[in-house]
Design a protein around this motif. Structure first.
Motif, PDB file in Angstrom:
ATOM      1  N   ARG A   1       0.843  -1.195   0.000  1.00 27.06           N
ATOM      2  CA  ARG A   1       0.000   0.000   0.000  1.00 27.06           C
ATOM      3  C   ARG A   1       0.881   1.249   0.000  1.00 27.06           C
ATOM      4  N   THR A   2       0.536   2.181  -0.869  1.00 24.64           N
ATOM      5  CA  THR A   2       1.275   3.446  -0.931  1.00 24.64           C
ATOM      6  C   THR A   2       0.783   4.374   0.168  1.00 24.64           C
ATOM      7  N   ALA A   3       1.508   5.465   0.388  1.00 28.11           N
ATOM      8  CA  ALA A   3       1.108   6.463   1.388  1.00 28.11           C
ATOM      9  C   ALA A   3      -0.262   7.055   1.054  1.00 28.11           C
ATOM     10  N   GLU A   4      -0.612   7.047  -0.241  1.00 30.96           N
ATOM     11  CA  GLU A   4      -1.903   7.584  -0.680  1.00 30.96           C
ATOM     12  C   GLU A   4      -3.030   6.563  -0.541  1.00 30.96           C
ATOM     13  N   GLY A   5      -2.685   5.328  -0.128  1.00 29.01           N
ATOM     14  CA  GLY A   5      -3.698   4.294   0.040  1.00 29.01           C
ATOM     15  C   GLY A   5      -3.922   3.412  -1.173  1.00 29.01           C
ATOM     16  N   ASP A   6      -3.167   3.657  -2.251  1.00 28.44           N
ATOM     17  CA  ASP A   6      -3.287   2.796  -3.434  1.00 28.44           C
ATOM     18  C   ASP A   6      -2.615   1.455  -3.161  1.00 28.44           C
ATOM     19  N   GLU A   7      -3.086   0.425  -3.843  1.00 30.74           N
ATOM     20  CA  GLU A   7      -2.490  -0.896  -3.711  1.00 30.74           C
ATOM     21  C   GLU A   7      -1.668  -1.234  -4.943  1.00 30.74           C
ATOM     22  N   ILE A   8      -0.470  -1.751  -4.713  1.00 29.44           N
ATOM     23  CA  ILE A   8       0.367  -2.296  -5.768  1.00 29.44           C
ATOM     24  C   ILE A   8       0.407  -3.796  -5.522  1.00 29.44           C
ATOM     25  N   VAL A   9      -0.119  -4.553  -6.471  1.00 30.08           N
ATOM     26  CA  VAL A   9      -0.185  -6.004  -6.326  1.00 30.08           C
ATOM     27  C   VAL A   9       0.889  -6.638  -7.201  1.00 30.08           C
ATOM     28  N   GLN A  10       1.734  -7.436  -6.587  1.00 31.60           N
ATOM     29  CA  GLN A  10       2.797  -8.144  -7.301  1.00 31.60           C
ATOM     30  C   GLN A  10       2.475  -9.635  -7.293  1.00 31.60           C
ATOM     31  N   GLN A  11       2.567 -10.261  -8.451  1.00 27.65           N
ATOM     32  CA  GLN A  11       2.380 -11.706  -8.544  1.00 27.65           C
ATOM     33  C   GLN A  11       3.556 -12.396  -7.864  1.00 27.65           C
ATOM     34  N   PHE A  12       3.301 -13.570  -7.294  1.00 24.45           N
ATOM     35  CA  PHE A  12       4.275 -14.254  -6.444  1.00 24.45           C
ATOM     36  C   PHE A  12       4.075 -15.753  -6.587  1.00 24.45           C
ATOM     37  N   SER A  13       5.157 -16.505  -6.691  1.00 22.94           N
ATOM     38  CA  SER A  13       5.058 -17.959  -6.780  1.00 22.94           C
ATOM     39  C   SER A  13       6.270 -18.602  -6.103  1.00 22.94           C
ATOM     40  N   VAL A  14       6.011 -19.498  -5.165  1.00 18.41           N
ATOM     41  CA  VAL A  14       7.089 -20.206  -4.486  1.00 18.41           C
ATOM     42  C   VAL A  14       7.788 -21.134  -5.487  1.00 18.41           C
ATOM     43  N   VAL A  15       9.114 -21.091  -5.500  1.00 18.00           N
ATOM     44  CA  VAL A  15       9.911 -21.976  -6.345  1.00 18.00           C
ATOM     45  C   VAL A  15      10.422 -23.156  -5.515  1.00 18.00           C
ATOM     46  N   GLU A  16      11.008 -22.855  -4.351  1.00 15.69           N
ATOM     47  CA  GLU A  16      11.575 -23.891  -3.500  1.00 15.69           C
ATOM     48  C   GLU A  16      11.351 -23.543  -2.038  1.00 15.69           C
ATOM     49  N   SER A  17      10.977 -24.551  -1.258  1.00 19.46           N
ATOM     50  CA  SER A  17      10.829 -24.403   0.180  1.00 19.46           C
ATOM     51  C   SER A  17      11.505 -25.609   0.818  1.00 19.46           C
ATOM     52  N   ASN A  18      12.722 -25.386   1.304  1.00 18.19           N
ATOM     53  CA  ASN A  18      13.544 -26.452   1.863  1.00 18.19           C
ATOM     54  C   ASN A  18      13.985 -26.056   3.276  1.00 18.19           C
ATOM     55  N   PRO A  19      13.063 -26.196   4.258  1.00 17.13           N
ATOM     56  CA  PRO A  19      13.381 -25.750   5.614  1.00 17.13           C
ATOM     57  C   PRO A  19      14.536 -26.544   6.226  1.00 17.13           C
ATOM     58  N   PRO A  20      15.387 -25.935   6.998  1.00 16.75           N
ATOM     59  CA  PRO A  20      15.519 -24.492   7.247  1.00 16.75           C
ATOM     60  C   PRO A  20      16.622 -23.851   6.419  1.00 16.75           C
ATOM     61  N   ARG A  21      16.851 -24.377   5.202  1.00 15.83           N
ATOM     62  CA  ARG A  21      18.009 -23.913   4.441  1.00 15.83           C
ATOM     63  C   ARG A  21      17.712 -22.926   3.311  1.00 15.83           C
ATOM     64  N   THR A  22      16.655 -23.170   2.545  1.00 15.00           N
ATOM     65  CA  THR A  22      16.436 -22.374   1.342  1.00 15.00           C
ATOM     66  C   THR A  22      14.959 -22.087   1.136  1.00 15.00           C
ATOM     67  N   PHE A  23      14.666 -20.846   0.822  1.00 11.94           N
ATOM     68  CA  PHE A  23      13.334 -20.460   0.385  1.00 11.94           C
ATOM     69  C   PHE A  23      13.517 -19.553  -0.822  1.00 11.94           C
ATOM     70  N   SER A  24      12.865 -19.889  -1.938  1.00 19.85           N
ATOM     71  CA  SER A  24      12.983 -19.037  -3.122  1.00 19.85           C
ATOM     72  C   SER A  24      11.620 -18.853  -3.771  1.00 19.85           C
ATOM     73  N   PHE A  25      11.498 -17.734  -4.465  1.00 21.19           N
ATOM     74  CA  PHE A  25      10.243 -17.418  -5.144  1.00 21.19           C
ATOM     75  C   PHE A  25      10.514 -16.549  -6.353  1.00 21.19           C
ATOM     76  N   ARG A  26       9.552 -16.552  -7.264  1.00 24.28           N
ATOM     77  CA  ARG A  26       9.554 -15.634  -8.401  1.00 24.28           C
ATOM     78  C   ARG A  26       8.456 -14.619  -8.142  1.00 24.28           C
ATOM     79  N   TRP A  27       8.737 -13.389  -8.575  1.00 26.95           N
ATOM     80  CA  TRP A  27       7.728 -12.343  -8.429  1.00 26.95           C
ATOM     81  C   TRP A  27       7.894 -11.307  -9.517  1.00 26.95           C
ATOM     82  N   THR A  28       6.942 -10.413  -9.603  1.00 27.49           N
ATOM     83  CA  THR A  28       6.878  -9.272 -10.535  1.00 27.49           C
ATOM     84  C   THR A  28       6.411  -9.653 -11.923  1.00 27.49           C
ATOM     85  N   HIS A  29       5.963 -10.893 -12.144  1.00 26.60           N
ATOM     86  CA  HIS A  29       5.414 -11.253 -13.461  1.00 26.60           C
ATOM     87  C   HIS A  29       3.987 -10.720 -13.578  1.00 26.60           C
TER      88      HIS A  29
END
Length: 159
Positions: A58-86
């Protein structure tokens, strides 16, 4: 504005020491309910690789910026990765999104977290847009990662 080199624009890396066990740090960088305490205003995703999600800022003006997000790898407790901004409706891939990886290594009584963001050049942006996007992400991570460290300290104290 000074000109950035290819190496500088190609990969953004930040390394932090966090005074908490890797299990706790992993939860804070991967679980939506924790992530939205230090990064976006809302985090909507499942920890299943490939499942679609969103980050809402959310911006200071109250607008919302929505970014797409997708988990690539979740390997607890060593690695977490994701792709975003598509773009909405597009599957995340090397040419249309950025890849963020949190690599965690036990270090003394805490954790060394290495955050790497790649994919800027693969987006195919013109040089000026590439530099603008890269600088925006540098500024963003420089703001949000210290908040992560502070938030983990509170989670650690509560456990």
């Amino acid at each position: 504005m000074d000109k950035l080199t290819d190496a500088e624009v190609g990969t953004l890396v930040r390394e932090l020491y966090i005074d908490a066990e890797p299990d706790i740090v992993f939860d804070v960088v991967s679980s939506p309910e924790y992530v939205e305490q230090w990064w976006p205003d809302e985090a909507r995703y499942r920890l299943e690789p490939g499942s679609p999600g969103e980050l809402v800022f959310r911006t200071a003006e109250g607008d919302e910026i929505v970014q797409q997000f997708s988990v690539v790898e979740s390997n607890p407790p060593r690695t977490f990765s994701f792709r975003w901004t598509h773009q909405a409706g597009e599957g995340p891939a090397a040419g249309n999104s950025l890849l963020v990886t949190f690599a965690l290594t036990a270090s003394g009584s805490g954790t060394t977290l290495t955050m790497t963001e790649t994919g800027f050049r693969e987006r195919g942006w013109e040089e000026a847009e590439l530099e603008r996007q890269f600088r925006e992400h540098v500024d963003g991570w420089n703001f949000f990662l210290p908040r992560l460290v502070t938030y983990v300290a509170g989670v650690e104290a509560a456990s």
